[in-house]
Design an enzyme around this catalytic site. Sequence first.
Site, PDB file in Angstrom:
ATOM      1  N   HIS B  12       0.871  -1.191   0.000  1.00 45.15           N
ATOM      2  CA  HIS B  12       0.000   0.000   0.000  1.00 45.15           C
ATOM      3  C   HIS B  12       0.898   1.229   0.000  1.00 45.15           C
ATOM      4  O   HIS B  12       1.502   1.571   1.014  1.00 45.15           O
ATOM      5  CB  HIS B  12      -0.915   0.001   1.223  1.00 45.15           C
ATOM      6  CG  HIS B  12      -1.962   1.081   1.184  1.00 45.15           C
ATOM      7  ND1 HIS B  12      -3.308   0.835   1.302  1.00 45.15           N
ATOM      8  CD2 HIS B  12      -1.853   2.431   1.010  1.00 45.15           C
ATOM      9  CE1 HIS B  12      -3.988   1.972   1.238  1.00 45.15           C
ATOM     10  NE2 HIS B  12      -3.111   2.960   1.059  1.00 45.15           N
ATOM     11  N   HIS B  14       1.632   5.341  -1.659  1.00 43.46           N
ATOM     12  CA  HIS B  14       1.282   6.538  -2.425  1.00 43.46           C
ATOM     13  C   HIS B  14       2.558   7.136  -3.008  1.00 43.46           C
ATOM     14  O   HIS B  14       3.443   7.549  -2.270  1.00 43.46           O
ATOM     15  CB  HIS B  14       0.588   7.568  -1.528  1.00 43.46           C
ATOM     16  CG  HIS B  14      -0.732   7.088  -1.005  1.00 43.46           C
ATOM     17  ND1 HIS B  14      -1.910   7.265  -1.684  1.00 43.46           N
ATOM     18  CD2 HIS B  14      -1.047   6.406   0.129  1.00 43.46           C
ATOM     19  CE1 HIS B  14      -2.913   6.725  -0.995  1.00 43.46           C
ATOM     20  NE2 HIS B  14      -2.413   6.201   0.111  1.00 43.46           N
ATOM     21  N   LYS B  94      -9.086  -0.213  -6.357  1.00 39.19           N
ATOM     22  CA  LYS B  94      -9.057   0.386  -5.028  1.00 39.19           C
ATOM     23  C   LYS B  94     -10.322   1.216  -4.834  1.00 39.19           C
ATOM     24  O   LYS B  94     -10.572   2.163  -5.578  1.00 39.19           O
ATOM     25  CB  LYS B  94      -7.823   1.282  -4.864  1.00 39.19           C
ATOM     26  CG  LYS B  94      -7.799   2.095  -3.564  1.00 39.19           C
ATOM     27  CD  LYS B  94      -7.601   1.225  -2.332  1.00 39.19           C
ATOM     28  CE  LYS B  94      -7.716   2.021  -1.031  1.00 39.19           C
ATOM     29  NZ  LYS B  94      -6.629   2.947  -0.802  1.00 39.19           N
ATOM     30  N   HIS B 131     -10.552   1.155   1.180  1.00 42.56           N
ATOM     31  CA  HIS B 131     -10.337   2.080   2.297  1.00 42.56           C
ATOM     32  C   HIS B 131     -11.619   2.029   3.128  1.00 42.56           C
ATOM     33  O   HIS B 131     -12.617   2.661   2.764  1.00 42.56           O
ATOM     34  CB  HIS B 131     -10.056   3.492   1.799  1.00 42.56           C
ATOM     35  CG  HIS B 131      -9.777   4.477   2.913  1.00 42.56           C
ATOM     36  ND1 HIS B 131      -8.635   5.256   2.971  1.00 42.56           N
ATOM     37  CD2 HIS B 131     -10.478   4.784   4.036  1.00 42.56           C
ATOM     38  CE1 HIS B 131      -8.665   5.994   4.069  1.00 42.56           C
ATOM     39  NE2 HIS B 131      -9.780   5.729   4.730  1.00 42.56           N
ATOM     40  N   HIS B 165      -4.915  -0.787   5.432  1.00 44.43           N
ATOM     41  CA  HIS B 165      -4.415  -0.069   6.620  1.00 44.43           C
ATOM     42  C   HIS B 165      -5.349  -0.180   7.823  1.00 44.43           C
ATOM     43  O   HIS B 165      -5.857   0.827   8.306  1.00 44.43           O
ATOM     44  CB  HIS B 165      -4.120   1.399   6.304  1.00 44.43           C
ATOM     45  CG  HIS B 165      -5.142   2.111   5.469  1.00 44.43           C
ATOM     46  ND1 HIS B 165      -6.471   2.155   5.795  1.00 44.43           N
ATOM     47  CD2 HIS B 165      -5.016   2.799   4.309  1.00 44.43           C
ATOM     48  CE1 HIS B 165      -7.124   2.845   4.886  1.00 44.43           C
ATOM     49  NE2 HIS B 165      -6.260   3.246   3.964  1.00 44.43           N
ATOM     50  N   ASP B 237       1.463   2.569   3.448  1.00 46.27           N
ATOM     51  CA  ASP B 237       0.610   3.752   3.295  1.00 46.27           C
ATOM     52  C   ASP B 237       1.438   5.026   3.361  1.00 46.27           C
ATOM     53  O   ASP B 237       0.941   6.081   3.761  1.00 46.27           O
ATOM     54  CB  ASP B 237      -0.518   3.775   4.327  1.00 46.27           C
ATOM     55  CG  ASP B 237      -1.646   4.725   3.942  1.00 46.27           C
ATOM     56  OD1 ASP B 237      -1.688   5.149   2.772  1.00 46.27           O
ATOM     57  OD2 ASP B 237      -2.462   5.054   4.807  1.00 46.27           O
TER      58      ASP B 237
END
Lengths: 335, 335
Positions: B12, B14, B94, B131, B165, B237
Amino acid sequence: MNLLLDAPLDMHLHLREQEMLHLVAPFSAVQFAGGVVMPNLIEPVDTLARLRAYRAAIHHACGAETFTPYMTLFFREYSREELIAAKDEIIGLKLYPAGITTQSEAGVRDFDRIGATVALLEELDIPLLVHGETSGFVMDREREFLPVYQWLAETFPRLRMVMEHITTAAAVEFLEKFDNVAATVTLHHLMITLGDVAGGLLRPDLFCKPIAKTPRDREALRRAVFGGHSRLLFGSDSAPHPRHKKECCGCAAGVFSAPVALPMLVQLFEEAECLERLPAFISGNAQRFYRIAPPAKTVELRREAWLVPDLYGSVRPFLAGQELRWSLSDEQGKG
Amino acid sequence: MNLLLDAPLDMHLHLREQEMLHLVAPFSAVQFAGGVVMPNLIEPVDTLARLRAYRAAIHHACGAETFTPYMTLFFREYSREELIAAKDEIIGLKLYPAGITTQSEAGVRDFDRIGATVALLEELDIPLLVHGETSGFVMDREREFLPVYQWLAETFPRLRMVMEHITTAAAVEFLEKFDNVAATVTLHHLMITLGDVAGGLLRPDLFCKPIAKTPRDREALRRAVFGGHSRLLFGSDSAPHPRHKKECCGCAAGVFSAPVALPMLVQLFEEAECLERLPAFISGNAQRFYRIAPPAKTVELRREAWLVPDLYGSVRPFLAGQELRWSLSDEQGKG
């Protein structure tokens, strides 16, 4: 429509020192007949000499405005002589657990050692004001401190004690157990929860100690305050920090609510349809519990909308940028 | 002492775009054989054309380093043809509830309408990454979302789904109910609670979504991860924001943990005396659940202390200013 309020009192207030004192004191002085001034300056107010100097500085900062600073001494071990000498010049002693909030390092580290001084407070009928938090998990600190309140209330049954800035349903419930215990409630804890602080973007301007809690806790506070609980006293806990201390990699805790306190309180009580209960919350309950007679002063509010500025000097106020429905009358200004 | 890790994966991640992508991608590329790349760019990655362009940009930013970006498409209603065309180029879709976190405005507003697309995912055996937060009170959001996970798992029993997460004991418990559900766990949620974010000074650099929870929740995560749960996958994350977005009157959510991820994970597992379970958490479990075969790549760490810098470019990293016991070997550098 105008609203006249007799002798509004702010029973928990941080006025700071020097330039900050001069910036923030007028906001309180214009709205309130008096306020309980917290002693956690960089050098704690824990001698009568320092207290007198601070009171003089506050009077100077308030200018011509009628405003009684109800002074507190920072809790430490005091002798009977010291307390007798101070009694007529203070409204109480303010107890901080060491390190629990801004400038509280000189606070109490060992609660087993405070008994002698608290016994003197009981005997001399001097109120004890308490910042009631442990150093535990941030959402549990107030609840975890309740046994200390319980111990104090049971051990010193004639002591008048104030639980400062309560934030939880548990603290509201605790209040029912002891008639000689009162509590202050801030404006912001009637309005925000942790979700406002950290639910969207993180909001340093809403970060304070005790931290805002859950919707259920806020509801318990609102129900008790709007329901007219006789031992709940308004105390803004207005605590200004310059902007640079709010926007670094560690932001200081404190909401600067003084400029908006009375207008927003009127709005809240009006929305809750209990405006008739506001006078007790902002004055009557405190006069009775503390046995004080504030100076004659009437504050007038008008139903006229105004926009809260983004900044007063270097300080961002509570509700910055929002429109409030009530404003102080012209002569009193908005600072 | 050196430690060799085979094909570590960050499930995960970004990576952002443009300059930020070029700043942060090398930290992941040097430590990991691959990573699951989140699609919530300013313009969501929800077409194959955009996905390919983004993958090319990531490859460019990673330079000569062996690193597989496992691409995800932003969840929307997709046709069978779109998903068949995308299947070989993505690791999953996602799903974001609309507005729940950074750049998620294009997310799902009505969960009653997602069934057709999710059914296609199940049929085509494409994983769904979620999420899982509601817009409720900030501490309750993950728990409140569990019924949606439950509905998805029961309605689509062959769907492979990843709870992204996770932060709560309740989510760890939920994982036991369904074999086809896995979850990612970040580095920071193994380490911090809300008390670290808002217990002393307020720490924008530790502010993230989902927000760090209670000590009890952290303990549940640690017990499950260090206990070797076979469906818990490491996903950092890591989510960089430039410093100015972390220090305004509203601070963005995201912890930039990429530069410290592997060294700190090794330290945590070593402290928990379960270093033998690290390979499954950072690679084996993900390979099995996602049925992926990452590129051959061995990452070497040395037991040599280093100080995490205060800033990488404009971004403050997780654990800035702290000393870590393990570092990447010389050739891999610390960026």
